[in-house]
Scaffold this motif. Sequence first.
Motif, PDB file in Angstrom:
ATOM      1  N   ASP A  58       0.825  -1.210   0.000  1.00  0.00           N
ATOM      2  CA  ASP A  58       0.000   0.000   0.000  1.00  0.00           C
ATOM      3  C   ASP A  58       0.853   1.251   0.000  1.00  0.00           C
ATOM      4  O   ASP A  58       1.980   1.256   0.497  1.00  0.00           O
ATOM      5  CB  ASP A  58      -0.903   0.032   1.239  1.00  0.00           C
ATOM      6  CG  ASP A  58      -1.739  -1.220   1.390  1.00  0.00           C
ATOM      7  OD1 ASP A  58      -2.077  -1.840   0.367  1.00  0.00           O
ATOM      8  OD2 ASP A  58      -2.047  -1.586   2.554  1.00  0.00           O
ATOM      9  N   ARG A  59       0.280   2.309  -0.529  1.00  0.00           N
ATOM     10  CA  ARG A  59       0.903   3.623  -0.397  1.00  0.00           C
ATOM     11  C   ARG A  59       0.338   4.284   0.854  1.00  0.00           C
ATOM     12  O   ARG A  59      -0.873   4.447   0.981  1.00  0.00           O
ATOM     13  CB  ARG A  59       0.601   4.493  -1.617  1.00  0.00           C
ATOM     14  CG  ARG A  59       1.232   5.875  -1.527  1.00  0.00           C
ATOM     15  CD  ARG A  59       0.819   6.762  -2.688  1.00  0.00           C
ATOM     16  NE  ARG A  59       1.255   6.192  -3.967  1.00  0.00           N
ATOM     17  CZ  ARG A  59       0.974   6.741  -5.145  1.00  0.00           C
ATOM     18  NH1 ARG A  59       0.220   7.835  -5.205  1.00  0.00           N
ATOM     19  NH2 ARG A  59       1.406   6.184  -6.259  1.00  0.00           N
ATOM     20  N   ASN A  60       1.203   4.676   1.750  1.00  0.00           N
ATOM     21  CA  ASN A  60       0.726   5.209   3.026  1.00  0.00           C
ATOM     22  C   ASN A  60       1.120   6.661   3.272  1.00  0.00           C
ATOM     23  O   ASN A  60       0.732   7.245   4.286  1.00  0.00           O
ATOM     24  CB  ASN A  60       1.248   4.330   4.177  1.00  0.00           C
ATOM     25  CG  ASN A  60       0.650   2.935   4.146  1.00  0.00           C
ATOM     26  OD1 ASN A  60      -0.554   2.780   4.063  1.00  0.00           O
ATOM     27  ND2 ASN A  60       1.506   1.922   4.186  1.00  0.00           N
ATOM     28  N   VAL A  63      -2.630   9.682  -0.823  1.00  0.00           N
ATOM     29  CA  VAL A  63      -3.794   8.957  -1.319  1.00  0.00           C
ATOM     30  C   VAL A  63      -3.487   8.347  -2.682  1.00  0.00           C
ATOM     31  O   VAL A  63      -2.769   8.928  -3.500  1.00  0.00           O
ATOM     32  CB  VAL A  63      -5.012   9.908  -1.435  1.00  0.00           C
ATOM     33  CG1 VAL A  63      -6.218   9.188  -2.029  1.00  0.00           C
ATOM     34  CG2 VAL A  63      -5.351  10.474  -0.063  1.00  0.00           C
ATOM     35  N   GLY A  64      -4.032   7.138  -2.928  1.00  0.00           N
ATOM     36  CA  GLY A  64      -3.908   6.520  -4.242  1.00  0.00           C
ATOM     37  C   GLY A  64      -2.817   5.460  -4.295  1.00  0.00           C
ATOM     38  O   GLY A  64      -2.277   5.031  -3.278  1.00  0.00           O
ATOM     39  N   GLY A  65      -2.492   5.056  -5.520  1.00  0.00           N
ATOM     40  CA  GLY A  65      -1.424   4.095  -5.742  1.00  0.00           C
ATOM     41  C   GLY A  65      -1.716   2.731  -5.134  1.00  0.00           C
ATOM     42  O   GLY A  65      -2.855   2.359  -4.869  1.00  0.00           O
ATOM     43  N   SER A  86       8.400   5.692  -3.432  1.00  0.00           N
ATOM     44  CA  SER A  86       9.186   6.663  -4.202  1.00  0.00           C
ATOM     45  C   SER A  86       9.493   6.164  -5.605  1.00  0.00           C
ATOM     46  O   SER A  86       9.758   6.958  -6.514  1.00  0.00           O
ATOM     47  CB  SER A  86      10.495   6.972  -3.461  1.00  0.00           C
ATOM     48  OG  SER A  86      11.267   5.800  -3.299  1.00  0.00           O
ATOM     49  N   ALA A  87       9.472   4.845  -5.801  1.00  0.00           N
ATOM     50  CA  ALA A  87       9.765   4.265  -7.111  1.00  0.00           C
ATOM     51  C   ALA A  87       8.537   3.582  -7.703  1.00  0.00           C
ATOM     52  O   ALA A  87       8.643   2.845  -8.676  1.00  0.00           O
ATOM     53  CB  ALA A  87      10.902   3.262  -6.995  1.00  0.00           C
ATOM     54  N   GLY A  88       7.370   3.824  -7.128  1.00  0.00           N
ATOM     55  CA  GLY A  88       6.172   3.117  -7.552  1.00  0.00           C
ATOM     56  C   GLY A  88       6.011   1.842  -6.756  1.00  0.00           C
ATOM     57  O   GLY A  88       6.985   1.199  -6.369  1.00  0.00           O
ATOM     58  N   GLU A  89       4.783   1.468  -6.475  1.00  0.00           N
ATOM     59  CA  GLU A  89       4.539   0.297  -5.637  1.00  0.00           C
ATOM     60  C   GLU A  89       4.564  -0.989  -6.467  1.00  0.00           C
ATOM     61  O   GLU A  89       4.032  -1.035  -7.571  1.00  0.00           O
ATOM     62  CB  GLU A  89       3.183   0.419  -4.938  1.00  0.00           C
ATOM     63  CG  GLU A  89       3.073   1.606  -3.996  1.00  0.00           C
ATOM     64  CD  GLU A  89       2.668   2.897  -4.675  1.00  0.00           C
ATOM     65  OE1 GLU A  89       2.836   3.959  -4.059  1.00  0.00           O
ATOM     66  OE2 GLU A  89       2.192   2.848  -5.824  1.00  0.00           O
ATOM     67  N   SER A  90       5.158  -2.028  -5.894  1.00  0.00           N
ATOM     68  CA  SER A  90       5.161  -3.323  -6.558  1.00  0.00           C
ATOM     69  C   SER A  90       5.182  -4.430  -5.520  1.00  0.00           C
ATOM     70  O   SER A  90       5.595  -4.238  -4.375  1.00  0.00           O
ATOM     71  CB  SER A  90       6.365  -3.466  -7.500  1.00  0.00           C
ATOM     72  OG  SER A  90       7.562  -3.592  -6.769  1.00  0.00           O
TER      73      SER A  90
END
Length: 229
Positions: A58-60, A63-65, A86-90
């Motif tokens: 999750d992005r904490n 909001v979003g991602g 910072s590099a996109g969630e995966s």
Amino acid sequence: MFSFVSLNARSQFNKMDELRALAYTLSPSVIAITESWATCQEPDSIYSIPMYTLHRNDRNDSVGGGSMLYVSDLYTHQRLHQNAPSAGESVWINVNVCDFSIAVGSIYRPPNSNEDTFCPLLDSNIRDSSIISKHILLLGDFNAKNSHWYTNDTTDRIGEHLQYLFDTHNLHQHVDFPTHIYRGDLKSCLDLAVSSLPFHEVEVDSAAPIGGSDHVIIQGTFNTPPISV
């Protein structure tokens, strides 16, 4: 047969009934979700799908991602690694299918993420996964364009860098149709399915989006080798 479903949910919470119905109907081996918009305050139970194990990133900090990866309980699997926001969630999982192992990554690259951070980290993830798994499967929304993937798109800088990275690792991008809906029309190919398998071994198609998402669903299948004796 190994099958996958990949979709950009644009908030998964209000689409869980549709997602559970999709999983029940198609019974894919894995389901990759980007832009889940989930937060660490939300328990796994509200995102659960019967007969699947959920892994999430999750992005904490805003909001979003967010990325999620569901793996069918028919397969044993191990979690590999995940990227920071910072590099996109995966989320990366090694899935064992008989004598066949495949590293599956559910990847979300936000449009404003720094490619000079994202691409080296993706390269590192692929290299590390290749040590453990025989094959690689990358699924998700990369927010990049390349005319090599879809001829009506104009190649941008991140698309050029990604194709170079795929070529370096002998990976093939299988989606050759538009996946993003803009003002009611299908436009760019942003959602990719990239694998170490040859083009002719992977069949990829699209399906209508769920809920109010502005991305189509990506569906794919490929055969796995028989058990060695």
